[in-house]
Motif scaffolding. Structure first.
Motif, PDB file in Angstrom:
ATOM      1  N   UNK A 179      -2.927   3.325  -3.008  1.00 36.28           N
ATOM      2  CA  UNK A 179      -2.650   2.466  -4.149  1.00 36.28           C
ATOM      3  C   UNK A 179      -1.862   1.259  -3.669  1.00 36.28           C
ATOM      4  N   UNK A 180      -2.117   0.121  -4.259  1.00 34.10           N
ATOM      5  CA  UNK A 180      -1.331  -1.068  -3.952  1.00 34.10           C
ATOM      6  C   UNK A 180      -0.418  -1.334  -5.150  1.00 34.10           C
ATOM      7  N   UNK A 181       0.863  -1.018  -4.978  1.00 35.32           N
ATOM      8  CA  UNK A 181       1.802  -1.041  -6.098  1.00 35.32           C
ATOM      9  C   UNK A 181       3.172  -1.529  -5.646  1.00 35.32           C
ATOM     10  N   UNK A 182       3.986  -1.893  -6.623  1.00 36.74           N
ATOM     11  CA  UNK A 182       5.384  -2.244  -6.386  1.00 36.74           C
ATOM     12  C   UNK A 182       6.237  -1.107  -6.948  1.00 36.74           C
ATOM     13  N   UNK A 183       6.706  -0.243  -6.088  1.00 40.71           N
ATOM     14  CA  UNK A 183       7.410   0.965  -6.541  1.00 40.71           C
ATOM     15  C   UNK A 183       8.787   0.640  -7.119  1.00 40.71           C
ATOM     16  N   UNK A 195       0.834  -1.216   0.000  1.00 40.55           N
ATOM     17  CA  UNK A 195       0.000   0.000   0.000  1.00 40.55           C
ATOM     18  C   UNK A 195       0.865   1.261   0.000  1.00 40.55           C
ATOM     19  N   UNK A 196       0.515   2.211  -0.851  1.00 45.10           N
ATOM     20  CA  UNK A 196       1.210   3.496  -0.957  1.00 45.10           C
ATOM     21  C   UNK A 196       0.170   4.601  -1.011  1.00 45.10           C
ATOM     22  N   UNK A 197       0.363   5.653  -0.233  1.00 38.82           N
ATOM     23  CA  UNK A 197      -0.590   6.759  -0.193  1.00 38.82           C
ATOM     24  C   UNK A 197      -0.065   7.899  -1.060  1.00 38.82           C
ATOM     25  N   UNK A 198      -0.855   8.298  -2.078  1.00 34.04           N
ATOM     26  CA  UNK A 198      -0.476   9.395  -2.967  1.00 34.04           C
ATOM     27  C   UNK A 198      -1.673  10.324  -3.123  1.00 34.04           C
ATOM     28  N   UNK A 234      -7.707   8.460 -11.068  1.00 34.62           N
ATOM     29  CA  UNK A 234      -8.032   7.367 -11.991  1.00 34.62           C
ATOM     30  C   UNK A 234      -7.134   6.158 -11.744  1.00 34.62           C
ATOM     31  N   UNK A 235      -6.612   6.065 -10.519  1.00 36.70           N
ATOM     32  CA  UNK A 235      -5.603   5.040 -10.233  1.00 36.70           C
ATOM     33  C   UNK A 235      -6.135   3.624 -10.359  1.00 36.70           C
ATOM     34  N   UNK A 236      -7.402   3.395 -10.031  1.00 35.65           N
ATOM     35  CA  UNK A 236      -7.882   2.014 -10.069  1.00 35.65           C
ATOM     36  C   UNK A 236      -7.965   1.490 -11.496  1.00 35.65           C
ATOM     37  N   UNK A 237      -8.326   2.353 -12.444  1.00 36.50           N
ATOM     38  CA  UNK A 237      -8.330   1.953 -13.853  1.00 36.50           C
ATOM     39  C   UNK A 237      -6.902   1.714 -14.332  1.00 36.50           C
ATOM     40  N   UNK A 238      -5.991   2.625 -13.972  1.00 34.39           N
ATOM     41  CA  UNK A 238      -4.599   2.513 -14.418  1.00 34.39           C
ATOM     42  C   UNK A 238      -3.928   1.264 -13.848  1.00 34.39           C
ATOM     43  N   UNK A 239      -4.119   0.998 -12.550  1.00 41.08           N
ATOM     44  CA  UNK A 239      -3.466  -0.168 -11.952  1.00 41.08           C
ATOM     45  C   UNK A 239      -4.092  -1.465 -12.453  1.00 41.08           C
ATOM     46  N   UNK A 240      -5.412  -1.459 -12.703  1.00 42.71           N
ATOM     47  CA  UNK A 240      -6.046  -2.649 -13.253  1.00 42.71           C
ATOM     48  C   UNK A 240      -5.503  -2.972 -14.642  1.00 42.71           C
ATOM     49  N   UNK A 241      -5.360  -1.954 -15.481  1.00 35.64           N
ATOM     50  CA  UNK A 241      -4.811  -2.169 -16.822  1.00 35.64           C
ATOM     51  C   UNK A 241      -3.362  -2.648 -16.743  1.00 35.64           C
TER      52      UNK A 241
END
Length: 351
Positions: A64-68, A56-59, A93-100
């Motif tokens: 967002x749940x990402x691998x930085x 989890x990362x807060x921006x 729009x992070x959920x669309x971007x991370x899903x893609x």
């Protein structure tokens, strides 16, 4: 048309199955490039398929749940660029971007200088209308030159995702020519439209040398609640890329009849147009958590009967199917290797 619809359904089914089984998570890479309007630094977040652990990362108030800065998964992946709305943020729009990204796309989400959450200095100016497409083009060039991303990017056409004013940006990139007189006439007719007519329909000519610039690398556009007042049929004559358009019939900021619905009728290539019953303008932003509902209730509240998470599940799967069909599907390393081996065998069989 029935054959095309069947192919789309089959492709969508395959993508959903792969997404459920995919080992990929969304990687996150921070990209800095020069704003082509004034050469000052501009920022972009890049989401991409990775096999590293996500955290989890807060921006900007979003989790967002990402691998930085993790390695990119092996393969060849289509490139997409996201253009946010006026005074907005790409993180919305992070959920669309991370899903893609999890489904095999590299997604560059730019922060438009002078027209974002923290800086409104170019709002209502020509430098914003014509500068935004230039910024997206610069982001495409920067991604293709980036040492982390470039080895894994497909070399075909690029997709653009535009939300609200980002839809206007995407249309210019794909060949539309804004008609400034249409905006002025609209604001004379509907002066109470506070969002579209903040400058009474007259854009400030701060950079008169700038002109609308299309980008031949753009091969498909996805538009959500697009601002498209300035495009009549003649202004859209140069747009020949496939388009997927979403709008809510209860949009509280943009008049749907003069924007998305009119656009869908006038594009030279008939788009796939989805009018969502009961949905408003902000339904396309990521679903909110409890803290966001308290802090920005207007952006988070949907009408009764609208499940934003369900809307976004549809957006995510349909976007992946649309861009796979328009640009070519992502190719994981094992598929790329299999294709290469088959090609080599064919060459040997037919010298």
């Amino acid at each position: 048309m029935k054959t095309r619809a069947l192919l789309t359904l089959l492709l969508l089914g395959g993508l959903l199955a792969r997404a459920e089984a995919s080992p990929w998570v969304a990687g996150l890479h921070r990209l800095t490039l020069a704003d082509p309007v004034d050469a000052q630094p501009m920022q972009a977040l890049v989401f991409y398929p990775s096999s590293s652990p996500a955290r989890p990362t807060r921006i900007e108030g979003y989790t967002l749940r990402v691998a930085e800065e993790a390695p990119v998964a092996m393969g060849q992946f289509p490139l997409l660029v996201v253009s946010h709305g006026n005074t907005g943020t790409p993180v919305a729009l992070h959920d669309l971007a991370t899903s893609l990204a999890r489904q095999g796309f590299v997604v560059v989400a730019v922060t438009h200088p002078g027209d974002n959450l923290r800086d409104h200095s170019r709002l209502g100016k020509l430098s914003n209308l014509y500068g935004r497409p230039l910024q997206v083009s610069a982001a495409i060039t920067a991604a293709r030159a980036d040492h982390l991303l470039s080895p894994y990017l497909s070399q075909g056409k690029v997709g653009v995702i535009g939300y609200s004013a980002g839809g206007e940006t995407a249309l210019i990139l794909s060949g539309a020519q804004p008609d400034l007189e249409r905006l002025r006439n609209y604001c004379l007719e509907r002066p109470m439209d506070a969002d579209a007519c903040k400058t009474h329909g007259v854009l400030i000519a701060d950079r008169s040398e700038l002109t609308p610039q299309s980008d031949p690398r753009v091969g498909a556009v996805m538009l959500m609640a697009p601002l498209s007042l300035m495009f009549g049929r003649h202004a859209l004559a140069g747009v020949h890329v496939p388009a997927l358009i979403y709008s809510g019939d209860q949009d509280q900021l943009l008049a749907v009849d003069r924007n998305a619905s009119a656009l869908a009728r006038k594009l030279p290539v008939t788009p796939d147009y989805r009018l969502l019953s009961g949905a408003g303008h902000f339904v396309f932003m990521a679903p909110c958590d409890d803290e966001q509902r308290q802090r920005m209730a207007v952006l988070c509240k949907d009408a009764d009967g609208i499940d934003r998470r369900q809307v976004h599940r549809g957006l995510q799967s349909e976007a992946a199917a649309f861009f796979s069909q328009a640009l070519g599907a992502p190719e994981p390393a094992e598929r790329s290797a299999a294709v290469g081996a088959a090609s080599q065998q064919q060459d040997q069989a037919h010298p």
